[in-house]
Design a protein around this motif. Structure first.
Motif, mmCIF file in Angstrom:
data_model
loop_
_atom_site.group_PDB
_atom_site.id
_atom_site.type_symbol
_atom_site.label_atom_id
_atom_site.label_comp_id
_atom_site.label_asym_id
_atom_site.label_seq_id
_atom_site.Cartn_x
_atom_site.Cartn_y
_atom_site.Cartn_z
ATOM 1 N N GLU A 452 61.734 18.618 33.361
ATOM 2 C CA GLU A 452 62.270 17.589 34.269
ATOM 3 C C GLU A 452 62.102 16.234 33.591
ATOM 4 O OE1 GLU A 452 61.054 19.574 38.593
ATOM 5 O OE2 GLU A 452 59.850 17.952 37.782
ATOM 6 N N VAL A 453 63.038 15.334 33.841
ATOM 7 C CA VAL A 453 62.922 14.005 33.229
ATOM 8 C C VAL A 453 63.492 12.934 34.161
ATOM 9 C CG1 VAL A 453 65.050 14.422 31.905
ATOM 10 C CG2 VAL A 453 63.545 12.575 31.212
ATOM 11 N N VAL A 454 62.797 11.802 34.191
ATOM 12 C CA VAL A 454 63.288 10.649 34.950
ATOM 13 C C VAL A 454 63.135 9.417 34.063
ATOM 14 C CG1 VAL A 454 62.866 9.148 36.938
ATOM 15 C CG2 VAL A 454 62.735 11.617 37.217
ATOM 16 N N TYR A 467 58.416 15.897 32.261
ATOM 17 C CA TYR A 467 57.554 17.030 32.595
ATOM 18 C C TYR A 467 58.019 18.162 31.673
ATOM 19 C CZ TYR A 467 55.606 20.984 35.131
ATOM 20 O OH TYR A 467 54.941 22.126 35.461
ATOM 21 N N PRO A 468 57.218 18.483 30.625
ATOM 22 C CA PRO A 468 57.696 19.432 29.612
ATOM 23 C C PRO A 468 57.689 20.879 30.100
ATOM 24 C CG PRO A 468 55.846 18.078 28.800
ATOM 25 C CD PRO A 468 55.890 17.935 30.287
ATOM 26 N N ASN A 469 58.475 21.699 29.427
ATOM 27 C CA ASN A 469 58.395 23.140 29.659
ATOM 28 C C ASN A 469 57.066 23.638 29.110
ATOM 29 O OD1 ASN A 469 60.644 24.089 31.082
ATOM 30 N ND2 ASN A 469 61.949 23.648 29.307
ATOM 31 N N GLU A 470 56.644 24.805 29.586
ATOM 32 C CA GLU A 470 55.294 25.327 29.335
ATOM 33 C C GLU A 470 54.867 25.244 27.851
ATOM 34 O OE1 GLU A 470 54.922 29.181 30.956
ATOM 35 O OE2 GLU A 470 52.732 29.210 30.679
ATOM 36 N N ASP A 471 55.728 25.673 26.943
ATOM 37 C CA ASP A 471 55.350 25.741 25.533
ATOM 38 C C ASP A 471 55.231 24.366 24.882
ATOM 39 O OD1 ASP A 471 55.475 28.399 25.905
ATOM 40 O OD2 ASP A 471 57.440 28.682 24.949
ATOM 41 N N ALA A 499 58.172 7.956 25.445
ATOM 42 C CA ALA A 499 58.133 9.028 26.459
ATOM 43 C C ALA A 499 56.730 9.138 27.021
ATOM 44 C CB ALA A 499 58.529 10.352 25.820
ATOM 45 N N VAL A 500 56.649 9.261 28.345
ATOM 46 C CA VAL A 500 55.362 9.505 28.995
ATOM 47 C C VAL A 500 55.377 10.959 29.464
ATOM 48 C CG1 VAL A 500 53.875 8.875 30.939
ATOM 49 C CG2 VAL A 500 55.250 7.116 29.795
ATOM 50 N N LEU A 501 54.386 11.734 29.013
ATOM 51 C CA LEU A 501 54.370 13.153 29.397
ATOM 52 C C LEU A 501 53.544 13.348 30.666
ATOM 53 C CD1 LEU A 501 54.040 15.057 26.025
ATOM 54 C CD2 LEU A 501 56.033 14.049 27.114
ATOM 55 N N ARG A 502 54.032 14.236 31.510
ATOM 56 C CA ARG A 502 53.332 14.555 32.760
ATOM 57 C C ARG A 502 52.760 15.963 32.671
ATOM 58 N NH1 ARG A 502 55.334 11.932 37.390
ATOM 59 N NH2 ARG A 502 54.850 13.813 38.570
ATOM 60 N N THR A 503 51.760 16.218 33.490
ATOM 61 C CA THR A 503 51.219 17.590 33.525
ATOM 62 C C THR A 503 51.646 18.298 34.805
ATOM 63 O OG1 THR A 503 49.212 16.661 34.445
ATOM 64 C CG2 THR A 503 49.198 17.134 32.084
ATOM 65 N N THR A 504 52.243 17.546 35.734
ATOM 66 C CA THR A 504 52.729 18.173 36.975
ATOM 67 C C THR A 504 54.199 17.790 37.167
ATOM 68 O OG1 THR A 504 52.041 16.239 38.227
ATOM 69 C CG2 THR A 504 50.502 18.091 38.155
ATOM 70 N N GLU A 505 54.891 18.608 37.965
ATOM 71 C CA GLU A 505 56.294 18.296 38.213
ATOM 72 C C GLU A 505 56.414 17.063 39.116
ATOM 73 O OE1 GLU A 505 58.529 20.648 41.279
ATOM 74 O OE2 GLU A 505 57.010 22.151 40.847
ATOM 75 N N LEU B 26 50.375 26.084 45.154
ATOM 76 C CA LEU B 26 51.565 26.878 44.820
ATOM 77 C C LEU B 26 52.627 26.031 44.110
ATOM 78 C CD1 LEU B 26 51.952 28.887 48.151
ATOM 79 C CD2 LEU B 26 50.695 29.552 46.111
ATOM 80 N N LEU B 27 52.785 24.797 44.579
ATOM 81 C CA LEU B 27 53.844 23.951 44.006
ATOM 82 C C LEU B 27 53.414 23.309 42.695
ATOM 83 C CD1 LEU B 27 55.163 22.027 47.145
ATOM 84 C CD2 LEU B 27 56.420 23.711 45.838
ATOM 85 N N THR B 28 52.243 22.678 42.704
ATOM 86 C CA THR B 28 51.872 21.883 41.530
ATOM 87 C C THR B 28 51.162 22.693 40.446
ATOM 88 O OG1 THR B 28 49.906 21.185 42.710
ATOM 89 C CG2 THR B 28 51.774 19.684 42.757
ATOM 90 N N ASP B 29 50.257 23.631 40.829
ATOM 91 C CA ASP B 29 49.533 24.401 39.802
ATOM 92 C C ASP B 29 50.334 25.606 39.326
ATOM 93 O OD1 ASP B 29 47.381 22.666 39.999
ATOM 94 O OD2 ASP B 29 46.507 23.795 41.655
ATOM 95 N N LEU B 30 50.891 26.349 40.281
ATOM 96 C CA LEU B 30 51.636 27.564 39.898
ATOM 97 C C LEU B 30 53.114 27.257 39.647
ATOM 98 C CD1 LEU B 30 50.050 30.228 42.292
ATOM 99 C CD2 LEU B 30 49.258 29.441 40.076
#
Lengths: 522, 74
Positions: A452-454, A467-471, A499-505, B26-30
């Motif tokens: 995701e990106v804003v 918000y990067p993809n898992e890898d 770029a600022v990286l996030r750890t949550t969506e 569920l939303l933020t961690d998983l």
């Protein structure tokens, strides 16, 4: 392969009564609705049965209410649809409210729409204090239909007066009450149905409190005279699709993303991932040579969607083109459209045989679209009457007969509409340069690392919050390189600072749209 | 109940069991979308043989919420 071709022909109607009468004329014994009863048993209603139930209930409502605002606060059901038609055909106004809203918000919406009479589902409103309202329960509707059998409805239908009030669900949390007339709704049915047509059962899983979920996913199939299967719960989407065997399904992008995820999940679990990838490669290659073996190649996959699914009409939010091409590879055509509640709602949709990836389709029949200062503006009978008791807000969006959608876009030479961003998201830099962040976001989202990106304006510099993809989590170097690569191909004013990286969506609203206003607060 | 819920989440989402904690949101961690949660609930219904009304789904914020709900209602 795609070609422009004549409109599909449909009879114009002036009101919902004519909609019922026309269907009875075509064949009153054809199935109009398929649905689950409270014991999850499959039931169906013919056009004649539906019309009779609507007529009887409207007789009852006509006797009890006159020109009242009547709210429907309930989960999707067949009774919901009967009630909706009956409210309008008894000269009352249907006020549509999302049952999942918090109680204070529901009370607020009832207040701003001057609504005192409510039809609700007992299971959803037990936590709301509705003592001062006149409350009816949808569960009792059969009794009211029976009461209406001996009554008469003397309504003289006025197609120009308000028939329904929808509340817009903005990303700012502010709701506006959109008034639509029967003329608006009928213009939408005619305009959109002239450019798209289903060839079999339709499947309707979206909530009816959205104009797309109700007018497009339910009323249009009735207008097309094809059966519509009303999904009983989102929990049962896939089993009910398998049962309904639809030709067409109406969804928002979240459904497509979930289907995509589930397909790959299953492929991984059953160790079919490689086979699926190879199949898609092979299918794409053959399609280039006009050889179509998709139905055979993906038979088991397609059977999960009932085996007859040809079209998915997608609207409500932007959908990445990668999903359109992927589903096409397995034999399902996603036709993207564009609509807005204030336009009843459909403005454009890709046609069965005339489509353009990345666009939201051709403009509906009898609808005019003009781009004014980059903004998509709409004229025609689909444009709402206005916002209820809010002339100021109405005058801000309807100027000289043109409804200003607040979306930026353009039309290409073949008449396909492209949406490039929201006006309220526009970034204006101090040098006067206007930047639509969605254009940059769409470009960055093409990268595998971006989930995701804003893009925001911070001190007159453009910053990409990713918000990067898992890898790719916390791989700052990767995204620094991505920004450098992006900057090389765009003018200076459009270049990103970092770029600022996030750890949550990102935080989202109920419709899964990112709450852009909240980003800087986090 | 905990093992059962974690197994079903792992099975439905393709995640590793060790990544699913009782406190996981569920939303933020998983990182489940709303439709993923609905799909998960459908699988939980099958496993416990009882319907979970749609209106109760919004109570599920964490894995622990699901465990508590099922222990109370199943």
């Amino acid at each position: 392969m795609n070609k422009n071709y004549p409109y599909y022909s449909h009879e114009k109607i002036a009101n919902l009564r004519e909609l019922l009468e026309n269907n009875n004329k075509i064949n009153k014994d054809d199935i109009a609705f398929i649905y689950k009863d409270s014991h999850l048993e499959t039931k169906s209603k013919t056009y004649q049965e539906f019309a009779e139930e609507v007529t009887n209930l409207s007789n009852y409502l006509y006797k009890k209410y006159n020109n009242k605002h009547i709210a429907i606060i309930a989960e999707n059901s067949y009774s919901w649809i009967v009630l909706f038609f009956a409210i309008i055909l008894s000269n009352n106004v249907a006020v549509i409210i999302d049952k999942d809203l918090e109680p204070e918000r529901i009370i607020k919406l009832l207040s701003i729409s001057d609504t005192n009479d409510i039809f609700c589902s007992s299971s959803y409103v037990d936590s709301i204090d509705l003592n001062k309202y006149n409350v009816n329960y949808l569960d009792d509707i059969e009794e009211l239909i029976n009461k209406g059998k001996t009554l008469k409805n003397g309504t003289k239908l006025d197609s120009d007066k308000p028939a329904v009030i929808f509340f817009t669900s903005g990303t700012t949390g502010f709701n506006k009450a959109v008034m639509l007339s029967q003329k608006n709704i009928c213009a939408d049915l005619y305009g959109a149905s002239s450019i798209f047509k289903p060839f079999g059962t339709a499947f309707a899983p979206l909530p009816f409190h959205h104009a797309f979920g109700l007018i497009t996913a339910v009323l249009k199939p009735v207008y097309y005279h094809v059966p519509v299967f009303l999904n009983s719960s989102l929990k049962r989407v896939l089993p009910e699709i398998q049962e309904a065997q639809p030709n067409t399904m109406f969804v928002v992008p979240a459904f497509i993303e979930t289907f995509y995820k589930q397909i790959w999940n299953t492929a991984r679990k059953t160790k079919q991932e490689r086979k699926l990838k190879m199949g898609i490669k092979l299918s794409n290659m053959l399609m280039k040579c006009h050889i179509d073996i998709r139905k055979k190649l993906f038979a088991s996959l397609l059977s999960q969607f009932g085996g007859k699914l040809e079209y998915i009409i997608c609207g409500g939010a932007p959908l990445e083109t990668k999903y359109v091409t992927w589903f096409r590879s397995i034999g399902i055509e996603i036709l993207n459209g564009y609509g807005i509640t204030e336009c009843s709602p459909v403005v454009s949709v890709n046609r069965n045989e005339f489509k353009c990836d990345g666009s939201v389709g051709q403009i509906c029949r009898d609808v005019e679209v003009k781009i004014i200062d980059g903004e998509v503006c709409v004229k025609g009978d689909i444009v709402m009457l206005g916002y209820y008791k809010d002339k100021k807000a109405t005058d801000e969006v309807i100027i000289d007969g043109w409804f200003h959608t607040g979306d930026y876009g353009y039309l290409n030479k073949d008449g396909f509409l492209f949406i490039t961003g929201r006006k309220k998201n526009l970034i204006i830099l101090s040098n006067g340069e206007n930047i639509s962040p969605e254009v940059i976001e769409a470009k960055l989202a093409e990268d595998d690392g971006v989930c995701e990106v804003v893009v925001t304006n911070e001190g007159n510099r453009l910053v990409a919050h990713i918000y990067p993809n898992e890898d790719y989590l916390q791989n700052q170097e990767y995204f620094d390189n991505l920004i450098t690569k992006y900057n090389k191909n765009v003018p200076k004013n459009h270049q990103l600072a970092y770029a600022v990286l996030r750890t949550t969506e990102f935080k989202k609203n109920n419709n899964r749209k990112i709450l852009r206003d909240k980003i800087m607060e986090e | 109940m905990k093992d059962k819920v974690v197994s079903i989440i792992a099975e439905t989402t393709g995640m590793a069991k060790e990544d699913i904690k009782e406190s996981s949101n569920l939303l933020t961690d998983l990182e489940l979308e709303s439709l993923d949660i609905v799909t998960l609930v459908a699988e939980l219904e099958k496993a416990v043989g009882k319907e979970i009304p749609d209106k109760d789904i919004k109570e599920f914020q964490t894995v622990q919420d699901i465990i508590d709900y099922l222990e109370k209602n199943a």
